[in-house]
Design an enzyme around this catalytic site. Sequence first.
Site, PDB file in Angstrom:
ATOM      1  N   LEU A  54       0.831  -1.204   0.000  1.00 56.77           N
ATOM      2  CA  LEU A  54       0.000   0.000   0.000  1.00 56.77           C
ATOM      3  C   LEU A  54       0.870   1.260   0.000  1.00 56.77           C
ATOM      4  O   LEU A  54       0.617   2.205  -0.740  1.00 56.77           O
ATOM      5  CB  LEU A  54      -0.940   0.004   1.215  1.00 56.77           C
ATOM      6  CG  LEU A  54      -1.923   1.174   1.256  1.00 56.77           C
ATOM      7  CD1 LEU A  54      -2.876   1.127   0.075  1.00 56.77           C
ATOM      8  CD2 LEU A  54      -2.711   1.183   2.562  1.00 56.77           C
ATOM      9  N   GLY A  80      21.239  17.970  18.706  1.00 58.50           N
ATOM     10  CA  GLY A  80      21.979  16.721  18.574  1.00 58.50           C
ATOM     11  C   GLY A  80      22.240  16.295  17.151  1.00 58.50           C
ATOM     12  O   GLY A  80      23.379  16.178  16.726  1.00 58.50           O
ATOM     13  N   TRP A  86       8.825   4.057  22.549  1.00 54.17           N
ATOM     14  CA  TRP A  86       8.903   3.791  21.116  1.00 54.17           C
ATOM     15  C   TRP A  86       9.339   2.355  20.826  1.00 54.17           C
ATOM     16  O   TRP A  86       9.880   2.056  19.773  1.00 54.17           O
ATOM     17  CB  TRP A  86       9.810   4.825  20.437  1.00 54.17           C
ATOM     18  CG  TRP A  86       9.211   6.220  20.518  1.00 54.17           C
ATOM     19  CD1 TRP A  86       7.920   6.525  20.878  1.00 54.17           C
ATOM     20  CD2 TRP A  86       9.841   7.469  20.244  1.00 54.17           C
ATOM     21  NE1 TRP A  86       7.717   7.880  20.841  1.00 54.17           N
ATOM     22  CE2 TRP A  86       8.876   8.496  20.461  1.00 54.17           C
ATOM     23  CE3 TRP A  86      11.132   7.834  19.838  1.00 54.17           C
ATOM     24  CZ2 TRP A  86       9.170   9.850  20.271  1.00 54.17           C
ATOM     25  CZ3 TRP A  86      11.417   9.185  19.653  1.00 54.17           C
ATOM     26  CH2 TRP A  86      10.450  10.174  19.869  1.00 54.17           C
ATOM     27  N   GLU A 123       3.921  11.834  25.909  1.00 47.77           N
ATOM     28  CA  GLU A 123       2.988  11.058  25.096  1.00 47.77           C
ATOM     29  C   GLU A 123       2.590   9.738  25.739  1.00 47.77           C
ATOM     30  O   GLU A 123       1.578   9.165  25.362  1.00 47.77           O
ATOM     31  CB  GLU A 123       3.534  10.854  23.690  1.00 47.77           C
ATOM     32  CG  GLU A 123       4.742   9.960  23.628  1.00 47.77           C
ATOM     33  CD  GLU A 123       5.320   9.911  22.225  1.00 47.77           C
ATOM     34  OE1 GLU A 123       5.442  10.983  21.608  1.00 47.77           O
ATOM     35  OE2 GLU A 123       5.627   8.815  21.756  1.00 47.77           O
ATOM     36  N   HIS A 158      15.977  17.003  26.529  1.00 43.43           N
ATOM     37  CA  HIS A 158      15.253  17.651  25.434  1.00 43.43           C
ATOM     38  C   HIS A 158      13.891  16.999  25.243  1.00 43.43           C
ATOM     39  O   HIS A 158      13.750  15.783  25.359  1.00 43.43           O
ATOM     40  CB  HIS A 158      16.055  17.555  24.130  1.00 43.43           C
ATOM     41  CG  HIS A 158      15.224  17.890  22.937  1.00 43.43           C
ATOM     42  ND1 HIS A 158      14.838  19.173  22.643  1.00 43.43           N
ATOM     43  CD2 HIS A 158      14.669  17.103  21.988  1.00 43.43           C
ATOM     44  CE1 HIS A 158      14.084  19.158  21.556  1.00 43.43           C
ATOM     45  NE2 HIS A 158      13.961  17.922  21.139  1.00 43.43           N
ATOM     46  N   HIS A 204      10.808  22.398  11.755  1.00 41.98           N
ATOM     47  CA  HIS A 204       9.840  21.607  10.995  1.00 41.98           C
ATOM     48  C   HIS A 204       9.604  22.177   9.608  1.00 41.98           C
ATOM     49  O   HIS A 204       8.812  21.640   8.845  1.00 41.98           O
ATOM     50  CB  HIS A 204       8.529  21.503  11.767  1.00 41.98           C
ATOM     51  CG  HIS A 204       8.726  20.837  13.088  1.00 41.98           C
ATOM     52  ND1 HIS A 204       8.811  21.548  14.271  1.00 41.98           N
ATOM     53  CD2 HIS A 204       8.913  19.547  13.420  1.00 41.98           C
ATOM     54  CE1 HIS A 204       9.037  20.709  15.261  1.00 41.98           C
ATOM     55  NE2 HIS A 204       9.102  19.486  14.774  1.00 41.98           N
TER      56      HIS A 204
HETATM   57  N1  GLN Z   1      18.911  14.266  19.855  1.00 39.03           N
HETATM   58  C1  GLN Z   1      17.827  13.992  18.958  1.00 39.03           C
HETATM   59  C2  GLN Z   1      18.061  14.722  17.641  1.00 39.03           C
HETATM   60  O1  GLN Z   1      18.645  15.769  17.673  1.00 39.03           O
HETATM   61  C3  GLN Z   1      16.504  14.407  19.526  1.00 39.03           C
HETATM   62  C4  GLN Z   1      15.363  14.055  18.623  1.00 39.03           C
HETATM   63  C5  GLN Z   1      13.992  14.269  19.220  1.00 39.03           C
HETATM   64  O2  GLN Z   1      13.788  15.063  20.072  1.00 39.03           O
HETATM   65  N2  GLN Z   1      13.014  13.572  18.748  1.00 39.03           N
HETATM   66  O3  GLN Z   1      17.663  14.269  16.596  1.00 39.03           O
HETATM   67 ZN    ZN Z   2      12.821  17.201  19.633  1.00 34.52          ZN
END
Ligand code: GLN
Ligand code: ZN
Length: 772
Positions: free
Chosen positions: A26, A447, A576, A620, A656, A709
Amino acid sequence: MTTDSAAASARATVYGYPRQGPDRELKKAIEGYWKGRVTADALEAVAAELRRTTWRELAAAGVHEVPTGDFSFYDHVLDTTVMVGAIPARHREVVAADPLDGYFAMARGTQDVAPLEMTKWFDTNYHYLVPELGPDTVFTAHPAQQVAELREALALGLTARPVLVGPVTYLLLAKPAPGAPAGFDPLTLLDRLLPVYAEVLADLRAAGAQWVQLDEPALVQDRTRAELNAAARAYRDLGALTQRPKLLVASYFDRLGDALPVLAKAPVEGLALDFTGSAAADLDALAAVGGLPGKRLIAGVVDGRNIWTNDLEESLAVLGTLLALADRVDVAASCSLLHVPLDAARERGIEPQVRRWLAFAKQKTGEIVTLARGLAQGTGAIAGELAANRADLSSRASSPITHDPAVRARTAAVTEADARRSHDYSERAAAQRAHLGLPLLPTTTIGSFPQTGELRAARADLRAGRIGTAGYEERVKAEISEVISFQEKAGLDVLVHGEAERNDMVQYFAEQLTGYLATQHGWVQSYGTRYVRPPILAGDVSRPEPMTVRWTSYAQSLTRKPVKGMLTGPVTMLAWSFVRDDQPLRDTARQVALALRDEVDDLESAGTSVIQVDEPALRETLPLRAADRPAYLAWATEAFRLSTSGVRPDTQIHTHMCYAEFGDIVQAIDDLDADVISLEAARSHMQVARELAAHGYPREAGPGVYDIHSPRVPSPQEAAELLRTGLRAIPAERLWVNPDCGLKTRGWPETRSSLENLVTAARTVREELSPS
Ligand code: GLN
Ligand code: ZN
């Protein structure tokens, strides 16, 4: 209700099945269509064939009633939006020009229009497209797709049950459309929506549906009295229709609680309830309301979210109790099987003995059928299956994989002090200031740097044996040195190595930790055509050797600026992955935390002074019910602290998180006791900075000033303005300057300019604070 007749008629059913096909056919067809390589007709043909194959397989496995309408080109909530005609104004033109292209435009946007917002489907890793509704929304019925799919299944000679998102959940999942008055509540549209559902139900009935399932998972969340009353009204009205099929209202993902009596009293013919995990509480609740006299009950006793073999005897016991509480009891998974991969039997890389512990969609279907048969014909009819199941469960329970004495001893010996830094934040801050010598408003990144085509090609070359480990590592090193030299030139203060060696922030660690299994075909839909292959946390976790130290040390050897070590935190490592169901999550989190603690300590010993432990998933996995949240946050924050508390006071711990809604977990963020936290903030104009300040957050924070983003490059002025906004909430001594998130999805050109501008902005604002 007689127990015997309720049992004799027991049937097996499912609410939904993985959509992608055995080899993600798909995904390939849809992406081919987007690229213009596959025609609309060819795409429809692939889809129809996948649906047929699934239905035939389900029927052949012994499922008595197959679902229709669970299939989707992108998302079933978007399909519901189409079904009720709630197309946002900005998408109407594209939808009118071509419904299929319009559908994908709502999902993904086009050059000219933004897509619908996407968000998580309850606490799963599936994302749906959020309906946008306003006071002007006019609903109209478009049941053609639902009717067509029902007809396809009926044409195969099968008993089929359309599955729809229920009207209450649809409205509760919606958000106010742009331009709606402040405080607009989509649930106020219920009276407008119900006639449209009535029309759809009548059409499905006319097309041959005996039953229609209406999914109302939003009712397992904490709901106000008004919301519960709305649900009662919805099902009273739908129940009162004359031209309708029998109605089955389904809930899943947690207990119904106060919503249970509402649904039990509703004039519908059946309920489908989840009896796994924390939803098992509904078993007593159901007895307390006097059961479901005259109704059909579908019992979700096979966990539709995990990938573990069911304990058939335990499920039979639950089913046995339920027999006394309804007129007819059928067997199902707790929810759609959409959230698990297709077929564990294909995992040839997993030892056969261990593979038998696993149940993906196909195996779960088999379990459901077996349980229905056991219920209808007595356990004697499934004696062979029960014996095999007992053997598999005991092989798992007694395996050295699930019981590593060294890990057990170490976890048991953890004390409260292990999860506490040796010094208070104020002492640490002073020690870190002396040790690191950073300027005011220090600049850093989250990162990852762009994961270039060359890097992905190098990993593919390694897997295919075209290059060896040494050749691959040379390429990674070359990338690291480029990333370091760029950051030095750009003038960033705390550097990163760029995560070039990582395919994925969880998988990379899972591959190196004992206790995790990797799958080859374990794809699960995350959103649209994006599928992920979560690792399986199957056993006791330990870290045979350092996982990241060499890369960080290599990067550090190239610069005198501090290079941040970069790890994925214990909560995210669980969130995850598919996690164990044979011990509390808290225990699993502790094991992972201790393995990470070893890595943190090794990084420090190797000379790393700044170590970041990412926890983007902390929010989440917050339980759906508020009552369950304190316990979760307690173990989650403890696990984070356990992994980060072994270091010296002058070693700086960063964390983070990405999402923007911190309100409910600001105390938990504080409880992490990280020295520095970076957060997503650019789009919300530093909203989180204000939230942290309002809470009295005492430590350092870097609310993002660059929205990663989008490929858009923020100007130095724009980033400086965000910084000044941040300064109104957080004092300069505690404010960091960084992007919203990692840069792995970005291209190099925009990354370069954006980070240069970010550094310029930091310098401008520093100058304003203390003119030199
Ligand atoms: N250290 C990860 C990066 O910079 C953090 C990613 C995330 O927060 N999902 O990609
Ligand atoms: Zn992030």
